[in-house]
Every structure is written in C-alpha cells, then in structure tokens.
Design a protein around this motif. Structure first.
Motif, PDB file in Angstrom:
ATOM      1  N   SER A   1       0.824  -1.212   0.000  1.00 53.63           N
ATOM      2  CA  SER A   1       0.000   0.000   0.000  1.00 53.63           C
ATOM      3  C   SER A   1       0.862   1.267   0.000  1.00 53.63           C
ATOM      4  O   SER A   1       0.427   2.306  -0.491  1.00 53.63           O
ATOM      5  CB  SER A   1      -0.957   0.005   1.192  1.00 53.63           C
ATOM      6  OG  SER A   1      -0.247  -0.031   2.403  1.00 53.63           O
TER       7      SER A   1
ATOM      8  N   CYS B   1       1.704   2.236  -3.560  1.00 55.74           N
ATOM      9  CA  CYS B   1       0.432   2.602  -4.197  1.00 55.74           C
ATOM     10  C   CYS B   1      -0.034   3.987  -3.751  1.00 55.74           C
ATOM     11  O   CYS B   1      -0.496   4.786  -4.569  1.00 55.74           O
ATOM     12  CB  CYS B   1      -0.638   1.559  -3.890  1.00 55.74           C
ATOM     13  SG  CYS B   1      -0.342  -0.029  -4.662  1.00 55.74           S
TER      14      CYS B   1
ATOM     15  N   SER C   1      -4.139  -4.532  -0.489  1.00 53.27           N
ATOM     16  CA  SER C   1      -3.293  -3.363  -0.203  1.00 53.27           C
ATOM     17  C   SER C   1      -3.569  -2.228  -1.175  1.00 53.27           C
ATOM     18  O   SER C   1      -3.538  -1.056  -0.796  1.00 53.27           O
ATOM     19  CB  SER C   1      -1.821  -3.753  -0.273  1.00 53.27           C
ATOM     20  OG  SER C   1      -1.517  -4.672   0.733  1.00 53.27           O
TER      21      SER C   1
ATOM     22  N   TYR D   1      -6.669  -0.641   0.042  1.00 51.56           N
ATOM     23  CA  TYR D   1      -6.350   0.189   1.207  1.00 51.56           C
ATOM     24  C   TYR D   1      -5.774   1.529   0.756  1.00 51.56           C
ATOM     25  O   TYR D   1      -6.110   2.588   1.293  1.00 51.56           O
ATOM     26  CB  TYR D   1      -5.316  -0.494   2.115  1.00 51.56           C
ATOM     27  CG  TYR D   1      -5.846  -1.525   3.068  1.00 51.56           C
ATOM     28  CD1 TYR D   1      -7.053  -1.357   3.722  1.00 51.56           C
ATOM     29  CD2 TYR D   1      -5.110  -2.665   3.348  1.00 51.56           C
ATOM     30  CE1 TYR D   1      -7.514  -2.301   4.617  1.00 51.56           C
ATOM     31  CE2 TYR D   1      -5.554  -3.615   4.234  1.00 51.56           C
ATOM     32  CZ  TYR D   1      -6.764  -3.432   4.874  1.00 51.56           C
ATOM     33  OH  TYR D   1      -7.221  -4.357   5.752  1.00 51.56           O
ATOM     34  N   ALA D   2      -4.873   1.488  -0.234  1.00 52.62           N
ATOM     35  CA  ALA D   2      -4.253   2.716  -0.730  1.00 52.62           C
ATOM     36  C   ALA D   2      -5.311   3.637  -1.329  1.00 52.62           C
ATOM     37  O   ALA D   2      -5.304   4.849  -1.069  1.00 52.62           O
ATOM     38  CB  ALA D   2      -3.188   2.382  -1.768  1.00 52.62           C
TER      39      ALA D   2
END
Length: 194
Positions: A121, A124, A182, A185-186
């Motif tokens: 993440s 990203c 991830s 999430y980013a």
C-alpha cells in the motif's frame, strides 16, 4: 490538546515539555496500533490454520467500534458531515472489501508474507498521491519505494519456491489477494485525504 501559550511559566521550557509529551503520546499510540494489527494478523492466521474461515466476522467488531467511537465523537461535537453521506458509504465499502480480502489471504499464505506484502500500500499511496493530489516527491522517496517493491517481489518469489518451510496451501493466491487488498487500502487512504 492545545499547546501552552508562549509567555506563560518560562516560555520555551514549558513548550519543550509539551512537545516531548506529544511525541511520547504519539509513539505510545503508534505502538498500541501496531500491537493490535499484529494481534489481528496472528489471530486471523491461527483461525485459518484451524480451518475457521470467517473473514467478515473477524472484521465486524473493528468496524462497529470505529463507528461507535467516531460517530459518538461526531455527535458529541455536533459537527455536520463535511461531504455527502454516500461518499463515506463508498469509502467504507472499499475499506471493508480491502479488509475482507486481506483477512481471506491468511487461508492461503503465511502470516509473514501477509504482513510484509501488506506494505504494498505504501508505493500505491505514493503513486496515487503523485497522480491525483499532485504531491511532489524527491529522488530519495522514489528510491525507497523501489527498495520496498524489490523486497515485495522477493517475498512473492520466496513463497512460490519455498517448499521446505511452513506456508499456506496456495501461497501465490494468498500473496495476490494481499496485493489487491493493499491496493484497495491505498485507494481508501488517498480518497480520505482528498
């Protein structure tokens, strides 16, 4: 917590104590969050090892507590929402899906791989903030991201080619699930800022 006024009781010394207290509090809260994340990862891994597959139920308590605490603070302060309610709904759905996917990955790969690959993440977020928020980054930050990505690639190759150590039944599938989670999430974190 507001900083003390400059001219009261010794000026600089009082301000230094306040800053020291703020830093120590931030460090303590960071360690508490780290402990909670590690505990969640360990319990998810242990439940998956025992054949209990309930990623939604494992995350439900976190979201209930988040809604109660943040919603309670928002109601207590009587603050209106800063954006439309459906924006928060979309953001919540993205975050819930990311959490579901990452918790699901514990069924397929090792705890170590999930914890390391969850760092995907970071690159990203840097790319998304660079593109959408026009954040400027220097060479050192991009170098750090490159080192991070190289380490993550090594983790994936290590999972694919390691047959002699403890791992999940389908490590590549688990690793890919963590990477997708991830990325979500980013997206969720960058959208919160915007």
């Amino acid at each position: 917590m507001a900083p003390p006024p400059e001219g009261e009781r010794g000026g600089g010394g009082c301000r230094a104590r306040w800053l020291r207290r703020e830093v120590l509090l931030a460090l303590a809260l960071g360690q508490l969050v780290s402990l909670l994340i590690t505990s969640t990862g360990f319990s998810s891994s242990e439940l998956a090892r025992r054949g209990i597959n309930a990623p939604t139920s494992q995350s439900l308590l976190n979201y209930i507590l988040l809604a109660l605490v943040y919603g309670g603070i928002l109601l207590y302060r009587r603050q209106p929402l800063t954006t439309k309610w459906y924006y928060y709904l979309i953001l919540g759905i993205i975050d819930v899906e990311a959490n579901y996917i990452v918790v699901k990955s514990y069924q397929y790969t090792s705890l170590t791989s999930v914890m390391l690959l969850d760092c995907w993440s970071i690159p990203c977020v840097i790319v998304l903030t660079w593109i959408f928020l026009k954040t400027k980054y220097g060479f050192r930050k991009f170098f750090g991201v490159g080192v991070c990505v190289a380490g993550l690639i090594l983790v994936v190759f290590s999972d694919v080619h390691a047959s002699d150590r403890a791992k999940g039944p389908k490590p590549l599938k688990g690793d890919l699930l963590v990477i997708v989670g991830s990325m979500l999430y980013a997206c969720s974190n960058v959208t919160e800022v915007n």
